[in-house]
Design a protein around this motif. Structure first.
Motif, PDB file in Angstrom:
ATOM      1  N   GLN A 174       0.829  -1.203   0.000  1.00 51.64           N
ATOM      2  CA  GLN A 174       0.000   0.000   0.000  1.00 51.64           C
ATOM      3  C   GLN A 174       0.868   1.260   0.000  1.00 51.64           C
ATOM      4  OE1 GLN A 174      -3.432  -0.072   2.522  1.00 51.64           O
ATOM      5  NE2 GLN A 174      -3.788  -2.244   2.227  1.00 51.64           N
ATOM      6  N   HIS A 178      -2.849   4.147  -3.528  1.00 50.85           N
ATOM      7  CA  HIS A 178      -3.129   2.702  -3.502  1.00 50.85           C
ATOM      8  C   HIS A 178      -4.606   2.441  -3.258  1.00 50.85           C
ATOM      9  CE1 HIS A 178      -2.820   3.688   0.804  1.00 50.85           C
ATOM     10  NE2 HIS A 178      -3.723   2.717   0.951  1.00 50.85           N
ATOM     11  N   ASP A 217      -7.220  -0.329  -1.140  1.00 54.12           N
ATOM     12  CA  ASP A 217      -7.354  -1.381  -0.127  1.00 54.12           C
ATOM     13  C   ASP A 217      -8.383  -2.388  -0.629  1.00 54.12           C
ATOM     14  OD1 ASP A 217      -6.030   0.569   1.364  1.00 54.12           O
ATOM     15  OD2 ASP A 217      -7.645   0.806   2.842  1.00 54.12           O
ATOM     16  N   HIS A 240      -7.944  -6.360   3.552  1.00 54.23           N
ATOM     17  CA  HIS A 240      -7.122  -5.491   4.413  1.00 54.23           C
ATOM     18  C   HIS A 240      -7.684  -5.444   5.841  1.00 54.23           C
ATOM     19  CE1 HIS A 240      -4.379  -2.335   5.453  1.00 54.23           C
ATOM     20  NE2 HIS A 240      -5.204  -1.329   5.298  1.00 54.23           N
ATOM     21  N   HIS A 250     -13.238   1.674   7.134  1.00 51.10           N
ATOM     22  CA  HIS A 250     -12.643   0.486   6.504  1.00 51.10           C
ATOM     23  C   HIS A 250     -13.492  -0.758   6.781  1.00 51.10           C
ATOM     24  CE1 HIS A 250      -9.090   3.026   6.014  1.00 51.10           C
ATOM     25  NE2 HIS A 250      -8.662   2.135   5.128  1.00 51.10           N
ATOM     26  N   GLU A 286      -6.546   5.577  -1.227  1.00 49.77           N
ATOM     27  CA  GLU A 286      -5.982   6.607  -0.356  1.00 49.77           C
ATOM     28  C   GLU A 286      -4.643   7.106  -0.888  1.00 49.77           C
ATOM     29  OE1 GLU A 286      -7.690   4.705   3.790  1.00 49.77           O
ATOM     30  OE2 GLU A 286      -6.097   3.713   2.668  1.00 49.77           O
TER      31      GLU A 286
HETATM   32 ZN   LIG Z   1      -6.974   2.169   3.850  1.00 48.12          ZN
END
Ligand SMILES: [Zn+2]
Length: 220
Positions: free
Chosen positions: A50, A54, A56, A60, A167, A179
């Motif tokens: 990451q 990147h 997720d 994650h 998340h 992000e």
């Molecule tokens: Zn994240």
């Protein structure tokens, strides 16, 4: 024929100084071979899954979640909904009171981009004390069918905390979060088409992306 009239780069450069989440692997790029030595130029690239801009994958934050190489690529391309959230203070939440009008317009399949302006502080300590997205905003967008969320700071939740409600909520519906993006102010045209296609890293929790906003021919 359809082609981009303009492409805005939303990605941070990856070098040895790219801001990383505290504790993540530090990026190291170095020369592996040269034309003078071996006949061709090549680099060693050591990065975390990451590093830089990147995405997720659900994995994650969820052991049973999809990993980055298993995901439907439709999650990573689509019409963008740019949501302004400028002028926030350090660690201040972005709430429904701030962005409710935009949330109302949101449609399934759109890629939401929260524009905090915080990428201006990349390289400073302040970068890690960024605003974050209140879970009520994410829940409202999930209810509208949005599954892809982008932000121009290092984390959509609070950095340095132990809870990651955004998340968790996005992973629970197999959505994705992008992000460490930047340059959202350069999206100065209507109806941007967003692409955040990740590297196909086997079994990984996320991957670096070359994120772009495209103005498709015929607009503006
Ligand atoms: Zn994240």
């Amino acid at each position: 024929m359809l082609f981009p009239k303009k492409i805005v780069d939303l990605s941070l450069v990856i070098d040895n100084h790219t801001p990383i989440y505290p504790g993540d692997p530090e990026p190291r790029l170095s020369v592996a071979t040269t034309i003078a030595g071996e006949g061709y130029n090549l680099h060693h690239v050591h990065i975390g899954s990451q590093t830089g801009s990147h995405v997720d994958a659900p994995y994650h934050f969820l052991d049973s979640g999809q990993r980055i190489d298993e995901m439907d690529l439709k999650a990573f391309v689509g019409p963008g909904l740019l949501i302004p959230a400028l002028g926030k203070s350090e660690q201040e939440p972005i709430t429904l009171a701030d962005v409710g009008d935009y949330v109302e317009q949101a449609q399934a399949g759109q890629i939401v981009l929260f524009h905090t302006g915080w990428s201006a502080y990349a390289g400073q300590e302040k970068y890690f004390r960024h605003p974050y997205v209140h879970i009520e905003v994410i829940q409202a967008l999930l209810a509208k069918g949005v599954r892809t969320f982008c932000i121009d700071c290092i984390n959509m939740d609070i950095t340095g905390g132990s809870e990651f409600p955004v998340h968790d909520a996005v992973a629970a519906v197999s959505g994705v979060i992008a992000e460490n993006l930047t340059n959202f102010a350069a999206i100065d045209f209507p109806d941007p088409f967003i692409s955040i296609l990740p590297l196909k890293l086997a079994g990984c929790d996320g991957a670096p992306v070359r994120a772009v906003a495209m103005q498709l021919f015929g607009h503006g």
